[in-house]
Motif scaffolding. Structure first.
Motif, short mmCIF file in Angstrom:
data_model
loop_
_atom_site.label_atom_id
_atom_site.label_comp_id
_atom_site.label_asym_id
_atom_site.label_seq_id
_atom_site.Cartn_x
_atom_site.Cartn_y
_atom_site.Cartn_z
N ALA A 35 0.83 -1.20 0.00
CA ALA A 35 0.00 0.00 0.00
C ALA A 35 0.86 1.26 0.00
N SER A 36 2.00 1.21 0.68
CA SER A 36 2.90 2.37 0.68
C SER A 36 3.45 2.64 -0.71
N ALA A 37 3.88 1.57 -1.37
CA ALA A 37 4.39 1.73 -2.74
C ALA A 37 3.29 2.20 -3.68
N LEU A 38 2.09 1.65 -3.49
CA LEU A 38 0.97 2.08 -4.32
C LEU A 38 0.60 3.53 -4.04
N GLY A 39 0.71 3.91 -2.77
CA GLY A 39 0.36 5.28 -2.41
C GLY A 39 1.27 6.30 -3.06
N ILE A 40 2.55 5.96 -3.21
CA ILE A 40 3.47 6.88 -3.87
C ILE A 40 3.07 7.07 -5.33
N GLY A 41 2.74 5.96 -5.99
CA GLY A 41 2.31 6.07 -7.38
C GLY A 41 1.01 6.82 -7.53
N VAL A 42 0.07 6.56 -6.62
CA VAL A 42 -1.21 7.26 -6.67
C VAL A 42 -1.02 8.74 -6.38
N GLY A 43 -0.08 9.05 -5.47
CA GLY A 43 0.15 10.45 -5.13
C GLY A 43 0.61 11.26 -6.32
N PHE A 44 1.40 10.65 -7.22
CA PHE A 44 1.85 11.36 -8.41
C PHE A 44 0.80 11.35 -9.52
N GLY A 45 0.09 10.24 -9.66
CA GLY A 45 -0.84 10.12 -10.77
C GLY A 45 -2.22 10.67 -10.50
N LEU A 46 -2.66 10.65 -9.24
CA LEU A 46 -4.01 11.10 -8.90
C LEU A 46 -3.95 12.19 -7.83
N GLN A 47 -3.22 13.24 -8.13
CA GLN A 47 -3.04 14.30 -7.15
C GLN A 47 -4.36 15.00 -6.82
N ASN A 48 -5.19 15.24 -7.85
CA ASN A 48 -6.47 15.92 -7.60
C ASN A 48 -7.39 15.08 -6.73
N LEU A 49 -7.42 13.76 -7.00
CA LEU A 49 -8.27 12.88 -6.20
C LEU A 49 -7.81 12.85 -4.75
N ILE A 50 -6.53 12.74 -4.53
CA ILE A 50 -6.00 12.73 -3.17
C ILE A 50 -6.26 14.06 -2.48
N SER A 51 -6.11 15.15 -3.23
CA SER A 51 -6.36 16.48 -2.67
C SER A 51 -7.81 16.63 -2.23
#
Length: 337
Positions: free
Chosen positions: A111-127
């Protein structure tokens, strides 16, 4: 039927059930060294459904408790219900993953590794996700508030979800606004602390009108509008002279509104304008319209004609000697005069 016979029947039934559902032990796929079977997937789904049911029951219990106590604000109850919902679903998801046989430690690394990728690719969603959590804990926005966004959207807050907030306009149109717009942008909350609001209604009258008569007429109009607040804790309606305009004396009716009128700014403005116009007509007060004064200077036509004839004569005498210069361009406005 003897005891041994009953045992044999039960044993046969159990054996039949096992044979009927033996496919549940078949491997569907594997995660690392862990084999995921059909039965594990079924347990996963059942646990998630159970978590959802528990979440719904807890939310209903919280709502009943809030209705019984009558001491909790609706916004606080709503935030508590949403947080409970997400926490129960998160716990249910972790239990469901654990029931499959996947080590949560390894899952956390994944999940940590996935979170890094999601953080770069889905910045608006995370925001928007983080902004939704902030709004649930923050006190600046709650369900039922009437807000105006920097983008111009105005309406009542209906739901605050984890990704977006639903706003219903006065035209009964539902607008889905990303939560990040509430956190990073400027938001005007008309009902954050108090539901009493003061508005200013602008109007103009002709020069020469008695100011006291204007004040009397407009205050009568304000009294006829049911949205006017008449309690003793707020100032009564006032009429201000705010500007000497180009063609009018510009006034403002300053009036406090009842709480139920705060969420209808357009209708309230129209109601006051209607009554102001009616009252001004009753008192025969002139409502001006834009106008301009044109001042025309006298023009000596005979003198201009003599100069024009002299210019023509001098031009004819030099016609054969050298090319005559081009005549100046005509002034069309002067010709019209």
């Amino acid at each position: 039927m003897t005891k041994a016979t009953t045992t044999d029947v039960v044993s046969n039934i159990v054996t039949t059930i096992r044979e009927a559902f033996h496919w549940l032990n078949s491997e569907l796929f594997s995660v690392g060294e862990t084999a995921v079977t059909y039965g594990a997937v079924l347990r996963f789904v059942v646990i998630l459904v159970a978590a959802w049911i528990v979440s719904v029951l807890l939310q209903k219990a919280l709502q009943r408790y809030a209705n019984f106590r009558n001491s909790l604000a609706p916004s606080s109850v709503y935030a508590l219900k949403r947080i409970t919902h997400y926490v129960v679903l998160l716990v249910g998801f972790l239990l469901a993953v654990s029931s499959i046989g996947i080590d949560l430690t390894k899952f956390a690394i994944f999940a940590s590794a996935l979170g890094i990728g999601v953080g770069f690719g889905l910045q608006n969603l995370i925001s928007n996700f983080v902004s939704g959590i902030i709004l649930l804990f923050d006190k600046t926005l709650k369900v039922g508030d009437f807000v105006e966004l920097e983008s111009g959207v105005t309406g009542e807050v209906q739901e605050i979800n984890i990704r977006s907030t639903i706003i219903t306009t006065n035209d009964n149109i539902d607008i889905i606004v990303p939560n990040s717009e509430f956190v990073s942008g400027r938001v005007t909350n008309w009902t954050m602390r108090d539901t009493y609001r003061r508005i200013k209604v602008s109007f103009g009258v002709a020069y020469g009108t008695d100011k006291e008569l204007v004040k009397k007429a407009v205050l009568e109009a304000a009294e006829r509008v049911p949205h006017t607040l008449t309690d003793t804790h707020h100032r009564p309606p006032q009429v201000w002279l705010v500007e000497f305009g180009e063609s009018a004396l510009n006034f403002e009716l300053v009036v406090w509104l009842r709480p139920e009128a705060v969420n209808r700014p357009g209708a309230v403005q129209a109601a006051f304008m209607w009554e102001i116009h009616t009252s001004l007509m009753e008192h025969k007060i002139e409502i001006p319209f834009p106008q301009r004064d044109l001042h025309v200077k006298t023009w000596n036509g005979e003198k201009a004609q003599v100069h024009f004839m002299q210019d023509r004569a001098s031009t004819a005498s030099t016609e054969n000697e050298e090319p005559a210069p081009e005549p100046p361009s005509k002034n069309d406005a002067a010709e019209e005069l």
